[in-house]
Design a protein around this motif. Structure first.
Motif, PDB file in Angstrom:
ATOM      1  N   GLY A  80      12.413 -45.045 -29.498  1.00 14.42           N
ATOM      2  CA  GLY A  80      12.873 -43.852 -28.809  1.00 14.42           C
ATOM      3  C   GLY A  80      11.723 -43.115 -28.136  1.00 14.42           C
ATOM      4  O   GLY A  80      10.556 -43.349 -28.422  1.00 14.42           O
ATOM      5  N   PHE A  81      12.076 -42.190 -27.243  1.00 15.64           N
ATOM      6  CA  PHE A  81      11.061 -41.423 -26.529  1.00 15.64           C
ATOM      7  C   PHE A  81      10.170 -40.642 -27.493  1.00 15.64           C
ATOM      8  O   PHE A  81       8.953 -40.575 -27.320  1.00 15.64           O
ATOM      9  N   ILE A  82      10.783 -40.028 -28.506  1.00 17.38           N
ATOM     10  CA  ILE A  82      10.004 -39.210 -29.439  1.00 17.38           C
ATOM     11  C   ILE A  82       9.017 -40.067 -30.209  1.00 17.38           C
ATOM     12  O   ILE A  82       7.847 -39.704 -30.381  1.00 17.38           O
ATOM     13  N   ILE A  85       1.938 -36.771 -26.013  1.00 16.71           N
ATOM     14  CA  ILE A  85       2.614 -35.712 -25.262  1.00 16.71           C
ATOM     15  C   ILE A  85       3.991 -36.187 -24.820  1.00 16.71           C
ATOM     16  O   ILE A  85       4.133 -37.282 -24.276  1.00 16.71           O
ATOM     17  N   LEU A  86       5.001 -35.352 -25.042  1.00 14.38           N
ATOM     18  CA  LEU A  86       6.364 -35.607 -24.577  1.00 14.38           C
ATOM     19  C   LEU A  86       6.651 -34.641 -23.441  1.00 14.38           C
ATOM     20  O   LEU A  86       6.579 -33.425 -23.616  1.00 14.38           O
ATOM     21  N   PHE A  87       6.961 -35.181 -22.258  1.00  6.47           N
ATOM     22  CA  PHE A  87       7.258 -34.359 -21.089  1.00  6.47           C
ATOM     23  C   PHE A  87       8.750 -34.431 -20.794  1.00  6.47           C
ATOM     24  O   PHE A  87       9.273 -35.469 -20.381  1.00  6.47           O
ATOM     25  N   LEU A  88       9.452 -33.325 -20.990  1.00  5.74           N
ATOM     26  CA  LEU A  88      10.889 -33.243 -20.744  1.00  5.74           C
ATOM     27  C   LEU A  88      11.101 -32.644 -19.360  1.00  5.74           C
ATOM     28  O   LEU A  88      11.094 -31.424 -19.176  1.00  5.74           O
ATOM     29  N   ARG A 134       4.585 -36.102 -34.755  1.00  6.79           N
ATOM     30  CA  ARG A 134       3.747 -34.967 -34.342  1.00  6.79           C
ATOM     31  C   ARG A 134       3.382 -35.177 -32.875  1.00  6.79           C
ATOM     32  O   ARG A 134       2.707 -36.145 -32.535  1.00  6.79           O
ATOM     33  N   LEU A 135       3.829 -34.282 -32.040  1.00  4.38           N
ATOM     34  CA  LEU A 135       3.593 -34.427 -30.607  1.00  4.38           C
ATOM     35  C   LEU A 135       3.424 -33.065 -29.959  1.00  4.38           C
ATOM     36  O   LEU A 135       3.737 -32.027 -30.545  1.00  4.38           O
ATOM     37  N   ARG A 136       2.894 -33.105 -28.755  1.00  6.93           N
ATOM     38  CA  ARG A 136       2.756 -31.895 -27.951  1.00  6.93           C
ATOM     39  C   ARG A 136       3.824 -31.930 -26.871  1.00  6.93           C
ATOM     40  O   ARG A 136       4.110 -32.992 -26.310  1.00  6.93           O
ATOM     41  N   LEU A 137       4.387 -30.757 -26.561  1.00  4.48           N
ATOM     42  CA  LEU A 137       5.571 -30.703 -25.710  1.00  4.48           C
ATOM     43  C   LEU A 137       5.286 -29.980 -24.398  1.00  4.48           C
ATOM     44  O   LEU A 137       4.716 -28.887 -24.384  1.00  4.48           O
ATOM     45  N   ILE A 138       5.683 -30.638 -23.298  1.00  3.30           N
ATOM     46  CA  ILE A 138       5.703 -30.009 -21.978  1.00  3.30           C
ATOM     47  C   ILE A 138       7.123 -30.141 -21.435  1.00  3.30           C
ATOM     48  O   ILE A 138       7.710 -31.217 -21.500  1.00  3.30           O
TER      49      ILE A 138
END
Length: 467
Positions: free
Chosen positions: A242-244, A251-254, A289-293
């Motif tokens: 999955g994306f997560i 970094i996850l960019f939504l 554990r990720l950073r979100l944009i």
């Protein structure tokens, strides 16, 4: 798998473990190490794990500590099974392979002994061989690549103002704050996210771009959380990343997060609250554990008031908000981006295209409701219709009354005169208007065709009807 002859025979007396194992400083040392580390009893019971191993295995510490290593072979993969078998024989071993999470890892197990030769425990070290070498890379790569196909054709320039915004966003991101990018369509939010996330650079954190407009309610769970290997929905028998999970540690960019339905927003809130998720077909909770944009071109306050966007999600994604200015507020940027775009166009064009003074003046006066995409489209249209020099007549967009006038939203084709055409002509006129509007908003005919769900050849044929 390698066995080493200098390992002491399993009949050696077992000894009590040293006192430093229970020292908090020893645990701090494990957390500081770059590899995943676990300390186990000789019977296979996991006593200590560091945060890096949690990330690699996608298992929470609470799910690991106090359990037997062999019990995780089914969920984690055969690598764990081999390590557990070697521990049972008190043999040192090295093994490499893929986890069920589709991560390629290299792991080693070392037997810990006291000065009398008695084994009192074991130490597992595990590191990822490289995200770019994961199993099924050919099948998965496209899903996690930044959608730079269109942006790659649009020149992007970091002005001093944008550089200042990028520095602020970078600092906030390093501190773990969620970033929300706002601005009109075509202001370069995706490229800006790539810049602050250093996507594509050597040594950069994993950067996973999610086009939220492509996720329906039915697709959301499988695409965002993945599918457990062997689950009823698993058609490949290998599971689905999955994306997560792909963004774990990065970094996850939504992109266009406001395109998610309220139901999907609720599921996203649940993940952001706990930082845990479950794959489809699995009851096991995994930690990421990720950073979100996130990004949007809508007014979120209006969306919240109308009920189309959850207020609790807003508070979690908008810790730091970065508004990107529209192109009409940056007249100096127009010339720079136009020069870069023209240089790219001329790389494969004969004869080379030049801009007349009249055309250049129109570029500076235009309001650009479509921002960078519209500027790129104007120049591409000129390149397609002009020979050596782009004249005023090759300027596709309407000329605004003033250089800084706000873009007006047209509600449909002009209808100043009484309607005298037949129904077929009216339908074609309206269809042409829709196509031209979509081309301006999406920056290219190919992008417009994709957004409208039609074939590119169909779009080209329909736009040529009035020519």
């Amino acid at each position: 798998m390698k066995f080493y002859a200098n390992d002491i025979n399993i009949s050696a007396p077992r000894g009590l473990r040293p006192g430093f194992i229970d020292d908090p400083q020893f645990r701090s040392l494990l957390e500081a190490l770059p590899d995943g580390i676990a300390f186990l009893e000789t019977d296979g019971t996991i006593k200590l794990v560091n945060g890096k191993l949690e990330l690699i295995l996608n298992l929470a510490r609470a799910d690991l500590v106090g359990t037997e290593l062999a019990k995780h072979a089914k969920t984690a993969g055969p690598v764990i099974q081999k390590l557990a078998a070697a521990l049972h024989q008190l043999k040192r071993t090295e093994v490499s392979g893929s986890l069920n999470s589709q991560r390629n890892v290299f792991a080693s197990l070392s037997i810990l002994r006291n000065h009398e030769g008695g084994a009192y425990g074991a130490l597992i070290t595990m590191r990822e061989s490289g995200r770019q070498h994961r199993a099924s890379e050919g099948l998965e790569r496209f899903r996690f690549e930044t959608e730079a196909g269109e942006l790659g054709r649009i020149a992007y320039h970091m002005t001093p103002q944008l550089q200042s915004l990028a520095r602020n966003a970078g600092v906030a991101l390093e501190r773990g704050s969620a970033i929300l990018l706002t601005g009109e369509t075509g202001t370069g939010k995706t490229e800006f996210a790539n810049r602050i996330g250093s996507a594509g650079e050597a040594g950069a954190l994993p950067f996973v771009h999610v086009n939220c407009g492509m996720l329906s309610n039915e697709q959301f769970d499988a695409e965002m959380f993945g599918i457990e290997p062997g689950a009823p929905l698993d058609k490949s028998t290998r599971g689905k990343l999955g994306f997560i999970e792909a963004a774990d540690g990065g970094i996850l960019f939504l992109d266009q997060i406001t395109d998610l339905s309220v139901t999907c927003q609720m599921k996203l809130v649940s993940f952001l609250e706990t930082q845990t998720f479950s794959r489809l077909g699995s009851m096991q909770r995994r930690r990421a554990r990720l950073r979100l944009i996130s990004s949007t071109n809508l007014d979120l306050q209006n969306s919240i008031a109308s009920g189309s966007f959850r207020q609790d999600l807003f508070y979690r994604i908008a810790v730091v908000t970065i508004p990107l200015p529209p192109l009409r507020q940056q007249p100096d940027l127009v010339k720079t981006v136009a020069d870069q775009t023209l240089h790219r166009i001329n790389l494969g064009r004969k004869p080379q295209l030049r801009l007349s003074r009249e055309f250049a003046d129109l570029l500076l006066k235009h309001a650009y409701p479509g921002n960078l995409r519209e500027l790129s489209n104007i120049l591409e249209h000129a390149a397609a219709s002009a020979e050596e020099v782009a004249l005023a007549e090759h300027f596709m967009a309407p000329i605004p009354a003033s250089a800084h006038s706000e873009p007006e939203r047209s509600e449909g084709p002009e209808a100043a005169a009484p309607v005298r055409a037949g129904l077929k002509d009216l339908v074609q006129e309206f269809e042409t208007w829709i196509l031209e509007k979509s081309i301006a908003e999406n920056g290219s005919k190919r992008g417009a065709a994709k957004a409208l769900g039609i074939d590119i050849a169909t779009l080209v044929r329909k736009t040529k009807r009035k020519q």
